[in-house]
Design an enzyme around this catalytic site. Structure first.
Site, PDB file in Angstrom:
ATOM      1  N   ASP A 102       0.828  -1.212   0.000  1.00  0.00           N
ATOM      2  CA  ASP A 102       0.000   0.000   0.000  1.00  0.00           C
ATOM      3  C   ASP A 102       0.861   1.261   0.000  1.00  0.00           C
ATOM      4  OD1 ASP A 102      -2.170  -1.621   0.280  1.00  0.00           O
ATOM      5  OD2 ASP A 102      -2.344  -1.312   2.455  1.00  0.00           O
ATOM      6  N   TYR A 103       0.256   2.333  -0.454  1.00  0.00           N
ATOM      7  CA  TYR A 103       0.854   3.676  -0.417  1.00  0.00           C
ATOM      8  C   TYR A 103       1.390   3.986   0.989  1.00  0.00           C
ATOM      9  CZ  TYR A 103       0.819   8.770  -1.310  1.00  0.00           C
ATOM     10  OH  TYR A 103       1.149  10.083  -1.478  1.00  0.00           O
TER      11      TYR A 103
END
Ligand code: URA
Length: 234
Positions: A102-103
């Protein structure tokens, strides 16, 4: 890789000559004549020129990257966000991330131009154990730990038993090591949410036996021969 580059890289002829062969209809990919110089050759494609098999000599590169927060795990982003491509842009080969982070997750990301390995490692059938260290809000009680170890419902999907170890329990948060071998979207965050502990930060520290170790955030290292062989053996 673009077809004309693929042919030139093989040493068969120059790129200009490759363009001529393509324009003249002498080049086939997987048995079908192609006329587009820039068409992409994918791993496993069979390229021939007048019946002669053209083999790519592109060097395979394998790196372990410590992805910082705030980078997305794609090579381009139409919203202009920072991508992991920027962190390996001094490597001439075009590398792709093996799976996603994920970011707002940091940690170990393997990147390679070996499409076969990427396919194997990300195929649900071969999912390897991945290790994360999560800081979660609240107290991770024995009941919650037991649920995570048994499997929890993360919105219609029951997770497989996870390996979970509390590294530290502070009054308001816990630091937990969790190992899973599935790769559902935002799985670790959803698993902790399912037992009532919100993830505050998340880092991946290992993929199988490949460890992040002391690699600094935003830096990468080449995998060793042993690590590459290990990944291929999975
Ligand atoms: N689980 C998550 O929730 N996020 C990741 O990036 C990886 C696993």
């Amino acid at each position: 890789m673009r077809l004309n580059k693929y042919i030139a890289n093989s040493g068969f002829c120059s790129r200009r000559k490759a363009d001529e062969y393509i324009a003249n209809g002498n080049v086939k990919i997987n048995g079908a004549v192609v006329h587009e110089m820039g068409i992409q050759v994918e791993d496993g494609d069979k390229v021939t020129i007048n019946g002669t098999l053209i083999e790519s000599t592109e060097k395979k590169v394998y790196v372990a990257l410590n992805k910082p927060l705030g980078f997305i795990t794609t090579m381009e982003d139409d919203k202009g966000r920072a991508t992991v491509a920027e962190l390996v842009d001094d490597i001439p080969e075009r590398l792709f991330p093996v799976g996603r982070l994920d970011y707002n997750t940091s940690g170990l990301l393997i990147m390679t131009n070996d499409g076969q390995l990427t396919y194997t490692l990300t195929h649900p059938k071969h999912e390897v154990w991945k290790t994360y260290v999560a800081t979660v809000a609240g107290v991770l009680s024995d009941t919650r730990l037991a649920k995570l170890r048994r499997g929890v419902d993360i919105g219609g999907f029951i997770t497989s038993p996870a390996r979970v170890k509390v590294l530290k329990q502070a009054p308001r948060h816990a630091v937990v090591e969790i190992q899973i071998h599935e790769g559902k979207n935002r799985q670790v965050r959803k698993m902790f949410a399912a037992v009532g502990n919100r993830v505050q930060s998340l880092e991946r520290t290992a993929i199988g036996d490949i460890r992040l170790g002391r690699l600094m955030e935003g830096h990468y290292r080449k995998l060793t021969k042993e690590e590459i062989e290990y990944l291929k053996s999975l």
